[in-house]
Design an enzyme around this catalytic site. Structure first.
Site, PDB file in Angstrom:
ATOM      1  N   CYS A  84      22.940 -16.073  41.083  1.00  0.00           N
ATOM      2  CA  CYS A  84      23.118 -17.466  41.483  1.00  0.00           C
ATOM      3  C   CYS A  84      24.540 -17.915  41.181  1.00  0.00           C
ATOM      4  O   CYS A  84      25.023 -17.744  40.055  1.00  0.00           O
ATOM      5  CB  CYS A  84      22.111 -18.340  40.748  1.00  0.00           C
ATOM      6  SG  CYS A  84      22.311 -20.114  41.069  1.00  0.00           S
ATOM      7  N   CYS A 163      16.304 -14.585  53.830  1.00  0.00           N
ATOM      8  CA  CYS A 163      17.533 -14.933  54.554  1.00  0.00           C
ATOM      9  C   CYS A 163      18.327 -15.895  53.662  1.00  0.00           C
ATOM     10  O   CYS A 163      17.911 -17.033  53.455  1.00  0.00           O
ATOM     11  CB  CYS A 163      17.178 -15.577  55.885  1.00  0.00           C
ATOM     12  SG  CYS A 163      18.612 -15.965  56.906  1.00  0.00           S
TER      13      CYS A 163
END
Length: 212
Positions: A84, A163
Site C-alpha cells: 500500500c 484490477c
C-alpha cells in the site's frame, strides 16, 4: 472504476463468473464501510493530502480511477512485493501478477492485507467488489469473478481478478533496499519513448536578459 477494469474480451464472462466460486485469501468488509473508522492507520484528510501525491490521494482516499496504461507497475515483471502506498502494508505478491490486457496492474489473488467488499454474487459477477487496504482503508481497485477467462495465470486458478490502480501501490523487488522501491504513481513511458537524458547532458537553461 469497475466498468473501466473490464477486459476487452467479454465473451463467456457470465459463465466464467458463475463458475468461479473460490474466494481470494483476503478479508471481507461490509458494503459502504467507512474508509477511516475501524482501521489501524488513521489520518485526517489534510494529513493524507500532505503525505500522499495527488495521484495517490485521488485513488486511495477518494476512490478515484487512474487512466489505463498510466502506471509504471503495469509492465513490472520482477519478483517482489506490492504494498500500500499509504501505509506500507504488503498487499500482493509478484507470483500472482499477470497481464490482463486492461491497462491496470492485475493479480489473481491478494495477500491477507487486502480487504474485499461484501456484495451479493450477482453484483460481484458483473459490477465487481471494491478492494481496500485492510490497514488504512485506502481504495485499491475492484475484484471480478472472471478469472477463468485468463488461461495459465493465477487468476485462472483462483477464479478472480484483482484490477488495481497502480498509484495505490509501491513495489519492492526481491532482495532490494529502500532505494529500489518503485512508486506506482510514476508514469508509464509509451513504447518506443526515448530514455530521458542525464542532467549533465542537458543544455544549461537560458536566462532572459533584464531590460536596460
Amino acid at each position: 472504476s469497475a466498468l473501466q477494469c473490464m477486459p476487452a474480451a467479454g465473451a463467456g464472462l457470465a459463465s466464467a463468473a458463475a463458475g468461479a466460486q473460490r474466494a481470494a485469501a483476503a478479508t471481507p468488509a461490509p458494503r459502504d464501510k467507512s474508509r477511516t473508522d475501524g482501521y489501524k492507520v488513521q489520518r485526517s484528510d489534510r494529513e493524507w493530502a500532505y503525505v500522499l501525491s495527488g495521484a495517490q490521494y485521488n485513488v486511495l482516499r477518494q476512490g478515484g480511477t487512474e487512466r489505463p496504461n498510466s502506471s509504471i507497475l503495469v509492465n513490472e515483471k520482477r519478483k517482489g512485493t506490492f504494498s500500500c502506498a499509504g501505509c506500507g502494508t504488503p498487499l500482493y505478491s509478484s507470483e500472482t501478477k499477470f497481464n490482463s490486457g486492461t491497462g491496470w496492474p492485475s493479480f489473481g489473488l491478494g495477500l491477507p492485507g487486502v480487504e474485499i467488499e461484501e456484495v451479493n454474487p450477482l453484483v460481484a459477477s458483473f459490477a465487481g467488489a471494491e478492494l481496500r487496504c485492510g490497514t488504512c482503508g485506502g481504495h485499491l481497485g475492484d475484484r471480478f469473478l472472471d478469472g477463468k477467462l485468463f488461461l495459465d495465470t493465477a487468476a485462472f486458478e483462483s477464479g478472480t481478478r484483482h484490477c488495481i490502480d497502480g498509484a495505490a501501490l509501491t513495489f519492492m523487488p526481491e532482495g532490494g533496499g529502500k532505494d529500489d522501491m518503485v512508486f506506482g504513481d510514476t508514469p508509464l513511458k509509451p513504447a518506443g519513448a526515448p530514455p530521458s537524458e542525464p542532467d549533465w547532458l542537458k543544455p544549461p537553461p537560458i536566462k532572459a536578459r533584464a531590460a536596460s
